[in-house]
Design a protein around this motif. Structure first.
Motif, mmCIF file in Angstrom:
data_model
loop_
_atom_site.group_PDB
_atom_site.id
_atom_site.type_symbol
_atom_site.label_atom_id
_atom_site.label_comp_id
_atom_site.label_asym_id
_atom_site.label_seq_id
_atom_site.Cartn_x
_atom_site.Cartn_y
_atom_site.Cartn_z
ATOM 1 N N PHE A 18 0.827 -1.218 0.000
ATOM 2 C CA PHE A 18 0.000 0.000 0.000
ATOM 3 C C PHE A 18 0.856 1.260 0.000
ATOM 4 C CE2 PHE A 18 -1.963 3.419 2.464
ATOM 5 C CZ PHE A 18 -3.112 3.649 1.715
ATOM 6 N N SER B 85 1.504 3.814 -3.038
ATOM 7 C CA SER B 85 1.069 5.194 -2.837
ATOM 8 C C SER B 85 2.185 6.175 -3.178
ATOM 9 C CB SER B 85 0.614 5.379 -1.388
ATOM 10 O OG SER B 85 0.280 6.722 -1.129
ATOM 11 N N GLY C 139 -6.490 1.775 7.230
ATOM 12 C CA GLY C 139 -5.033 1.686 7.140
ATOM 13 C C GLY C 139 -4.368 1.941 8.482
#
Length: 432
Positions: free
Chosen positions: A326, A330, A418
C-alpha cells in the motif's frame, strides 16, 4: 549457610534459554542471563540479572564466565542472515568459550540439535556439528544435549510454525507428507539441563532429547489442530514441492533484511529430511524419559490465546506485505501522478510550488515507510510512522480540503482502516 551454585545462560531469552533459566532458578541456582537485546531480556525475564552481549562480536570471554559453576549454551541461529552468522555463533563463539573454560572446574552444558552431521545438506546442521566437534576435542567438563522438535507453552520458530499450520481454516495444507518428526517437551529439555548442571549426568555425555516414537509431519499437525480445538478440515490440498521451495527462497531473501522466518530453506530441508533422535543414550546416562507428543499436549491447556496466536501468526506476514504494498504503491503513484495530485491542491487556492512540494514530500515519505517496514529492525517503527503520517494527512487534509470527507470515493475515510492495520502490525511484530 548453603552457597548457591551460579549458572550463566547464553541465549537466555530464547525459547530454550528462557525455560532453562526458570528451571535453574527453581532448582536453587543463582542465574545470570546473556542476550544481545537488553529490552527483550527485561521483557522476557524481568527479574533476572542480565549481561548484554552479542556472541557474534568480540567479547571478554574470560570475564564473562568467571565465577560460574556451570555455563549453559542455549544460543543459536537457523540460517545466515542480516543478524546471524552460523559459523561465528555455532563454531567461533563456542571455540572462544572452550578456550577460557579449559583447565577450570566449570561445567559446560551445550544445547545442540538431534541429527547434526558435518555431511548434512544444511549449514545449520553442519555448523552445529563443527561446534560439537570443538567440544568433543577439548578438555572441558562438557555435556551435549540434542533435542528434536521442541514443544512448549511458548511458541517460537518451529513450534510456532506447527501451531500456525494447524490453525489454517477450512483447507488442510498437506506439506512434506514423508517427513518424520519426533518431539520433545520444552519442560523436559529444561529438566535435562538442570540434571546435567547439578552433576547428575556424567561428563562427556552426548545424547538426544526426544520421545521414542515419530510420526509424519501432516499427522503431527493434525494432532496439534485437535489439541487446539479447531474443527476438522473440510478439504485437503497437496502443496507442491516447488511452491514450498518458492516460499523458502522468499523467506531466505527476507532473512537478509533481518526476518527470522521458520519457513526459510534450512527449516524446510530439515523437516523434509526428518527430525528424529535416539532416546537410548540419554536413558543410559541416567536421564529421565521424555514425554511423547500426546503426553506433552495433555500437560498444556489449549486456551483462546493459543487459538488466536495460531491464526494471527499467519496474519503477520500478510499484514506486513499489505502495508508495504500500500505505502510503496502510494509513493510511486504520487511521483508518477504528481501533476494530477498537485491539481487537487491548486484548485483550492494553493500555489503550484507549494502544492508540488506537498505532493513530492508526501510521496517520498510514503515510499520510505513502505520500504522501512520490510526491514525487520525498523518494522515496528515504520508502523508507528504510518499511523502518525496517516493522522497528519487527515488533520492537514481536514484543514485544507474538508470537502474531501464527503467525496464519494472516500479518500479520507479509507485512511482509517489503514491506521487500524498499521496498529495491528505494530502489535503482531512484537518478537518475543
Amino acid at each position: 549457610m548453603t552457597v548457591k551454585r551460579k549458572a550463566l545462560v547464553l541465549g537466555a531469552y530464547g525459547l530454550i534459554g528462557a525455560a532453562c533459566c526458570r528451571a535453574l532458578l527453581a532448582a536453587g541456582f543463582e542465574v545470570t542471563g546473556v542476550g544481545r537485546s537488553a529490552r527483550t531480556a527485561q521483557r522476557v525475564l524481568p527479574g533476572l540479572p542480565w549481561v548484554t552481549a552479542d556472541l557474534a562480536r568480540p567479547l571478554d570471554w574470560a570475564g564473562l564466565v568467571a565465577g560460574y559453576d556451570v555455563v549453559i549454551n542455549a544460543s543459536g541461529a537457523l540460517q545466515d542472515g542480516l543478524r546471524d552468522d552460523l559459523e561465528t555463533i555455532h563454531v567461533t563463539a563456542l571455540s572462544n568459550l572452550v578456550s577460557v573454560l579449559e583447565g577450570s572446574d566449570t561445567r559446560l552444558v551445550h544445547i545442540s540439535a538431534a541429527g547434526v552431521s558435518e555431511g548434512s545438506e544444511t549449514e545449520f546442521f553442519r555448523s552445529k556439528a563443527r561446534g560439537d566437534a570443538v567440544l568433543k576435542a577439548s578438555n572441558v567438563d562438557f555435556i551435549i544435549l540434542r533435542p528434536t522438535l521442541v514443544i512448549g507453552p511458548d511458541a517460537y520458530g518451529g513450534t510456532a510454525l506447527l501451531r500456525a499450520t494447524a490453525g489454517i481454516p477450512l483447507v488442510e495444507p498437506v506439506v512434506m507428507p514423508d517427513a518424520r518428526v519426533s518431539c520433545v517437551a520444552l519442560e523436559d529439555v529444561a529438566g535435562a539441563v538442570v540434571q546435567a548442571a547439578e552433576g547428575g549426568i556424567a561428563t562427556g555425555t552426548i545424547a538426544d532429547l526426544t520421545e521414542a516414537e515419530s510420526r509424519d509431519f501432516p499427522k503431527t499437525v493434525t494432532i496439534l489442530r485437535n489439541w487446539l480445538g479447531f474443527e476438522p478440515w473440510s478439504r485437503r490440498l497437496r502443496v507442491p514441492g516447488v511452491v514450498l521451495q518458492g516460499i523458502g527462497f522468499g523467506a531466505d531473501l527476507l532473512g537478509w533484511l533481518g526476518w527470522r522466518s521458520p519457513l526459510r530453506t534450512t527449516a524446510i530441508r530439515q523437516l523434509q529430511s526428518g527430525i528424529e533422535g535416539d532416546p537410548e543414550p540419554w536413558r543410559r546416562a541416567g536421564g529421565r524419559d521424555c514425554a511423547t507428543l500426546p503426553q506433552i499436549l495433555a500437560r498444556m491447556t489449549p486456551t483462546r490465546q493459543e487459538r488466536l496466536f495460531a491464526r494471527m501468526w499467519v496474519m503477520t506476514p500478510v499484514t506486513v506485505a499489505i502495508l508495504a504494498l500500500f505505502w510503496i504503491t502510494s509513493g510511486l503513484i504520487g511521483f508518477a501522478q504528481r501533476d494530477v495530485a498537485a491539481e487537487v491542491l491548486t484548485s483550492r487556492g494553493f500555489g503550484l510550488t507549494s502544492a508540488m512540494s506537498f505532493v513530492l514530500i508526501g510521496a517520498a515519505i510514503d515510499l520510505g515507510l513502505g520500504l522501512a517496514i520490510l526491514w525487520r529492525a525498523a518494522a515496528q517503527w515504520a508502523c508507528l510512522g504510518m499511523i502518525a503520517v496517516s493522522l497528519g494527512y487527515l488533520g492537514a487534509g481536514t484543514l485544507m480540503t474538508p470537502d474531501l470527507w464527503a467525496d464519494p470515493l472516500g479518500p479520507f475515510v479509507k485512511v482509517l482502516p489503514g491506521i487500524a492495520l498499521a496498529l495491528t502490525g505494530y502489535i503482531l511484530l512484537e518478537e518475543r
